[in-house]
Design a protein around this motif. Sequence first.
Motif, mmCIF file in Angstrom:
data_model
loop_
_atom_site.group_PDB
_atom_site.id
_atom_site.type_symbol
_atom_site.label_atom_id
_atom_site.label_comp_id
_atom_site.label_asym_id
_atom_site.label_seq_id
_atom_site.Cartn_x
_atom_site.Cartn_y
_atom_site.Cartn_z
ATOM 1 N N ILE A 26 7.900 -4.467 7.581
ATOM 2 C CA ILE A 26 6.822 -5.127 6.599
ATOM 3 C C ILE A 26 6.553 -6.344 7.365
ATOM 4 C CG2 ILE A 26 6.456 -6.570 4.513
ATOM 5 C CD1 ILE A 26 6.668 -3.602 4.188
ATOM 6 N N ARG A 27 5.218 -6.621 7.614
ATOM 7 C CA ARG A 27 4.357 -7.531 8.509
ATOM 8 C C ARG A 27 3.801 -8.515 7.327
ATOM 9 N NH1 ARG A 27 0.837 -3.940 12.263
ATOM 10 N NH2 ARG A 27 2.687 -2.646 13.164
ATOM 11 N N ALA A 28 3.555 -8.097 6.009
ATOM 12 C CA ALA A 28 2.791 -8.914 5.275
ATOM 13 C C ALA A 28 3.371 -8.664 3.679
ATOM 14 C CB ALA A 28 1.327 -8.766 5.206
ATOM 15 N N VAL A 29 3.370 -9.657 2.845
ATOM 16 C CA VAL A 29 3.610 -9.472 1.408
ATOM 17 C C VAL A 29 2.576 -10.039 0.617
ATOM 18 C CG1 VAL A 29 5.087 -10.075 -0.396
ATOM 19 C CG2 VAL A 29 5.988 -9.473 2.050
ATOM 20 N N ALA A 30 2.026 -9.498 -0.272
ATOM 21 C CA ALA A 30 0.931 -10.129 -1.290
ATOM 22 C C ALA A 30 1.600 -10.093 -3.054
ATOM 23 C CB ALA A 30 -0.358 -9.350 -1.381
ATOM 24 N N THR A 31 1.415 -11.188 -3.605
ATOM 25 C CA THR A 31 1.872 -11.222 -4.730
ATOM 26 C C THR A 31 0.665 -11.494 -5.682
ATOM 27 O OG1 THR A 31 2.566 -13.572 -4.689
ATOM 28 C CG2 THR A 31 4.306 -12.114 -4.038
ATOM 29 N N ILE A 32 0.848 -11.035 -7.138
ATOM 30 C CA ILE A 32 -0.174 -11.036 -7.866
ATOM 31 C C ILE A 32 0.457 -11.734 -9.286
ATOM 32 C CG2 ILE A 32 -2.163 -10.149 -9.239
ATOM 33 C CD1 ILE A 32 -2.091 -7.748 -7.154
ATOM 34 N N ALA A 33 0.163 -12.829 -9.682
ATOM 35 C CA ALA A 33 0.772 -13.148 -11.040
ATOM 36 C C ALA A 33 2.134 -13.263 -11.066
ATOM 37 C CB ALA A 33 0.000 -12.715 -12.080
ATOM 38 N N ALA A 34 2.943 -13.627 -9.894
ATOM 39 C CA ALA A 34 4.504 -13.595 -9.885
ATOM 40 C C ALA A 34 4.992 -14.532 -10.077
ATOM 41 C CB ALA A 34 4.907 -13.001 -8.371
ATOM 42 N N PRO A 35 6.296 -14.722 -10.914
ATOM 43 C CA PRO A 35 7.046 -15.745 -11.129
ATOM 44 C C PRO A 35 7.806 -16.289 -10.047
ATOM 45 C CG PRO A 35 8.147 -13.759 -11.785
ATOM 46 C CD PRO A 35 6.728 -13.490 -11.418
#
Length: 264
Positions: A124-133
């Motif tokens: 994994i090179r990148a992580v995207a979170t959406i509305a995450a706690p």
Amino acid sequence: MRSEKVEFRGSQGAVLAARLELPEDEPRAYALFAHCFTCGKDQVAATRISRALTEFGIAVMRFDFTGLGGSGGDFGNTHFSSNVDDLVFADEYLRTHFEAPTLLIGHSLGGAAVLAARHRIPRIRAVATIAAPFSPDHVLHLLGSDRAEIERQGQAEVSLAGRMFRIRRQFLDDIGAQPQAERIAHLDAALLVFHSPSDELVGVDNARRIFDTARHPKSFVALDGANHLLTNPADTRYVATVLAAWAGRYVLSPTPLGDRPYRD
């Protein structure tokens, strides 16, 4: 776009239902999408964002965590750590049958799960979170007065999003023992944080804490006016477009993205 139903064994041995969204041409990258708490792979945001990303050459596999949607297993026996384990098994499936994913995407509690899983998915090179706690224990407020019964009796039937789920004490114990701040601080991957300033379930301060804890490279995108579940197609279209452009710097091949139309 091509869409394939796939199945793989999850962390507790149950068969998990998944869908792999593929671009028309050879994928330039593979991603895993983790859905929100008690939701599923076919939740509107997961479906629209995954399909939209194929227009930019990104193949996306979304799946139902153990005990949810079309997946086998007992939800009552699961917890946050088992969700993280399911993500690791999903990575293993993609590596074995297609190509190792380089991008993790998570919505709500799924965002917390991908932050936790990053360290166990090496490519994994990148992580995207959406509305995450910021911390997975944020979901405990959803249990309301049932939390006391769970602690007293060891389990309880809890109504979540209009459905009944059996929650056991192991869920409380596990979610309260997650070293999430340390994981975020040592993510060792590019991070993109999406959050709505008016999120009604997970306040935007969670995004600030994630962003402040993480090291560079990191980016924040405000989803002005969006609700927590991103039910407006314009919001999911925006997330997919920005995410694809951002991913071009970290996970895609050198080929320019070009002008690829969005199709819902």
